[in-house]
Write an enzyme that holds these catalytic residues in place. Structure first.
Site, mmCIF file in Angstrom:
data_model
loop_
_atom_site.group_PDB
_atom_site.id
_atom_site.type_symbol
_atom_site.label_atom_id
_atom_site.label_comp_id
_atom_site.label_asym_id
_atom_site.label_seq_id
_atom_site.Cartn_x
_atom_site.Cartn_y
_atom_site.Cartn_z
ATOM 1 C CB CYS A 56 1.128 -1.215 -1.977
ATOM 2 S SG CYS A 56 1.713 -1.596 -0.334
ATOM 3 N NE ARG A 139 1.601 2.019 3.443
ATOM 4 C CZ ARG A 139 1.281 1.129 2.508
ATOM 5 N NH1 ARG A 139 1.796 1.219 1.311
ATOM 6 N NH2 ARG A 139 0.431 0.149 2.771
HETATM 7 C C1 BEZ Z 1 -1.752 -2.376 1.871
HETATM 8 O O1 BEZ Z 1 -2.961 -2.337 1.722
HETATM 9 O O2 BEZ Z 1 -0.983 -1.914 1.030
HETATM 10 C C2 BEZ Z 1 -1.204 -2.954 3.129
HETATM 11 C C3 BEZ Z 1 -1.905 -2.801 4.291
HETATM 12 C C4 BEZ Z 1 -1.407 -3.358 5.458
HETATM 13 C C5 BEZ Z 1 -0.224 -4.066 5.447
HETATM 14 C C6 BEZ Z 1 0.493 -4.180 4.260
HETATM 15 C C7 BEZ Z 1 0.007 -3.611 3.103
#
Ligand code: BEZ
Length: 239
Positions: A56, A139
């Site tokens: 993110c 997402r």
């Molecule tokens: C992230 O790195 O943004 C992420 C990865 C897995 C689950 C939720 C967020």
């Protein structure tokens, strides 16, 4: 056991061609009324799973870096996650002060980031997909046009960072379709030939081809024409 009504709410998803569901929300830039605040402009509403997570973070840096480019295409950005306002503020401050990604650093996120701890908005937009996560939004990317209509939707799972070239390409392609009444073929980018839909045009297509040389028809159902890159960009992008 969940009532049928609750189940329905959990799986509701706006579809392409639907009016974007309305809501009001608290964001890092103050209160917004969606989509009416963006009437007359495009807006991309996107969700991310959680603040202070690495994928993110890379996406927010990239979106913020590209914000002016989207603005030039008459498109606003609005983010959302199931986190509170103070988490959002602390995360965005940390991004600006500490995080560098692909040479992008000291990046300030100026577009609104919605707090949605109740998940009400995420549920309205089908961003909670329980097979992937019951507590985090996937997402999602909703492209909403100047009339408040959902024009395209892209979903990615939690572990997969979005492709921003594709998000921008899709926006410009839809604007080109609207402005020039054409369709865009696979992997289209400004400057490449566009498709003239057979419905309503191809009866005339061969005639027009011989008359004006404007169309190139491989067959009755596959006609293209040139559309100059500058013509597209001059029409679509603000100076
Ligand atoms: C992230 O790195 O943004 C992420 C990865 C897995 C689950 C939720 C967020």
């Amino acid at each position: 056991m969940e009532t049928l009504h609750e189940q329905d709410k959990a799986v509701f998803m706006p579809r392409i061609g639907d009016k974007a569901p309305e809501f009001e929300a608290i964001t890092t830039q103050g209160k917004i009324y969606f989509p009416s605040d963006y009437s007359g402009e495009w807006v991309i509403l996107f969700s991310h799973p959680a603040d202070f997570t690495p994928v993110c973070t890379s996406e927010f840096i990239t979106f913020a870096h590209l914000e002016d480019k989207f603005k030039k295409a008459n498109c606003n950005l609005v983010g959302l996650s199931i986190d509170g306002l103070y988490s959002h503020i602390a995360w965005l401050r940390t991004i600006k002060e500490k995080i560098e990604f692909k040479g992008m650093k000291n990046i300030e996120v100026k577009f609104p980031l919605i707090e949605d701890i109740t998940m009400d908005i995420a549920k309205k937009y089908g961003m909670i997909q329980p097979g992937e996560s019951k507590t985090q939004a996937v997402r999602a990317v909703f492209f909403i046009d100047p009339k408040g209509i959902v024009r395209a939707i892209i979903y990615y799972p939690l572990s997969l960072g979005r492709n921003f070239d594709e998000i921008y390409r899709a926006l410009i392609a839809m604007q080109t379709s609207d402005r020039f009444s054409v369709a865009t073929p696979a992997d289209w980018k400004p400057g490449e030939d566009v498709i003239i839909s057979p419905a309503g045009s191809c009866g005339m297509a061969e005639e027009r081809m011989t008359l004006t040389n404007e169309l190139k028809c491989e067959d009755w159902f596959f006609c293209t024409k040139q559309l100059n890159k500058d013509t597209v960009l001059n029409e679509i992008l603000k100076n």
